[in-house]
Design an enzyme around this catalytic site. Structure first.
Site, PDB file in Angstrom:
ATOM      1  N   ALA A 152       0.829  -1.204   0.000  1.00  0.00           N
ATOM      2  CA  ALA A 152       0.000   0.000   0.000  1.00  0.00           C
ATOM      3  C   ALA A 152       0.864   1.254   0.000  1.00  0.00           C
ATOM      4  O   ALA A 152       0.621   2.201  -0.759  1.00  0.00           O
ATOM      5  CB  ALA A 152      -0.932  -0.005   1.212  1.00  0.00           C
ATOM      6  N   TYR A 153       1.879   1.266   0.844  1.00  0.00           N
ATOM      7  CA  TYR A 153       2.771   2.434   0.929  1.00  0.00           C
ATOM      8  C   TYR A 153       3.487   2.661  -0.408  1.00  0.00           C
ATOM      9  O   TYR A 153       3.530   3.787  -0.914  1.00  0.00           O
ATOM     10  CB  TYR A 153       3.775   2.211   2.052  1.00  0.00           C
ATOM     11  CG  TYR A 153       4.739   3.349   2.264  1.00  0.00           C
ATOM     12  CD1 TYR A 153       4.301   4.581   2.752  1.00  0.00           C
ATOM     13  CD2 TYR A 153       6.093   3.191   1.995  1.00  0.00           C
ATOM     14  CE1 TYR A 153       5.187   5.622   2.955  1.00  0.00           C
ATOM     15  CE2 TYR A 153       6.984   4.232   2.201  1.00  0.00           C
ATOM     16  CZ  TYR A 153       6.531   5.443   2.672  1.00  0.00           C
ATOM     17  OH  TYR A 153       7.421   6.480   2.880  1.00  0.00           O
ATOM     18  N   ALA A 154       4.045   1.593  -0.976  1.00  0.00           N
ATOM     19  CA  ALA A 154       4.750   1.732  -2.247  1.00  0.00           C
ATOM     20  C   ALA A 154       3.819   2.204  -3.360  1.00  0.00           C
ATOM     21  O   ALA A 154       4.213   2.986  -4.222  1.00  0.00           O
ATOM     22  CB  ALA A 154       5.402   0.400  -2.627  1.00  0.00           C
TER      23      ALA A 154
END
Length: 244
Positions: A152-154
């Site tokens: 999700a962060y990437a």
């Protein structure tokens, strides 16, 4: 290029990499407005470091994803410090979960700050920044390292990387550079959260320097892009000690 008398806004400037960036810009002669989410004490301490470096500093609380709040923050900076030359968007949130277990509410939180917040800051910066200025966003080396649980962060940072070269072209002819810095694992509170010492040692050994980055390492790269690095534009600069 002299950076003296330049006015900078640094979001996420009360802690971690953002705070190191604010202090480094102040050391280069730039006055700095620290935009922070909630921690008044840390924001005031960051301003103290800016002033100790001989620059003017102010702290402004704002949600970077709130367009009205960001507009008001820019207005305050212009009124109290002067027209804006440099915008550094270091505000970000991160939570780690395997994709199959991903809490969509958590995904929405990261999208709001990391993607919408970057766009809101970029939109206002594009309207106001003076010729000779610089916009620096933040991505992450995770887009290349591809660690599990960082999906999700990437993904949010992939959106930032897509925006940067387009915004650079949109600002063509105005002598404004737009770049992103993509740090590798860096010794911040955000990085250490939830990791064992074994995890930390393993990650630190993944680059040829055999250590974690420091906020100051990243701040040096940002300071270059925000000052003398005028021929670097529309790029994502990976600052990770050689991790691949």
């Amino acid at each position: 290029m002299s950076t003296a008398s330049r006015i900078a806004i640094v979001t996420g400037g009360s802690r971690g990499i953002g705070r190191a960036v604010a202090s480094r810009l102040a050391a280069a002669g730039q006055d700095v407005a620290v935009v922070y989410a909630s921690n008044d004490k840390e924001a005031d301490a960051a301003v103290g470091e800016i002033e100790a470096a001989g620059a003017r500093g102010i702290a402004l609380q704002a949600d970077v994803a709130d367009e009205a709040a960001v507009t008001a923050a820019f207005d305050t900076v212009e009124r109290r410090l002067g027209p804006v030359d440099v915008v550094i968007n270091a505000a970000g949130v991160m939570a780690l979960q395997p994709t199959r277990e991903l809490d969509l509410a958590e995904l929405d939180r990261q999208l709001r700050t990391n993607v919408r917040g970057t766009f809101v800051m970029a939109k206002e910066a594009a309207r106001r920044i003076r010729p000779g200025g610089a916009i620096v966003a933040f991505s992450t080396s995770i887009t290349r390292l591809r660690f599990p649980t960082f999906g999700a962060y990437a993904a949010t940072k992939g959106a930032v990387e897509a925006l940067v070269p387009i915004l650079a072209k949109e600002l063509g002819g105005r002598d404004v550079t737009v770049n992103a810095v993509a740090p590798g694992p860096t010794a911040t509170e955000l990085f250490f959260d939830g990791k064992t010492q074994q995890d930390i040692d393993r990650i630190a050994a993944m680059n040829p320097m055999n250590r974690l980055g420091t906020p100051q390492d990243i701040a040096e790269v940002v300071a270059f892009l925000a000052g003398p690095g005028r021929w670097v534009n529309g790029q994502v600069v990976f600052a990770n000690g050689g991790a691949a």
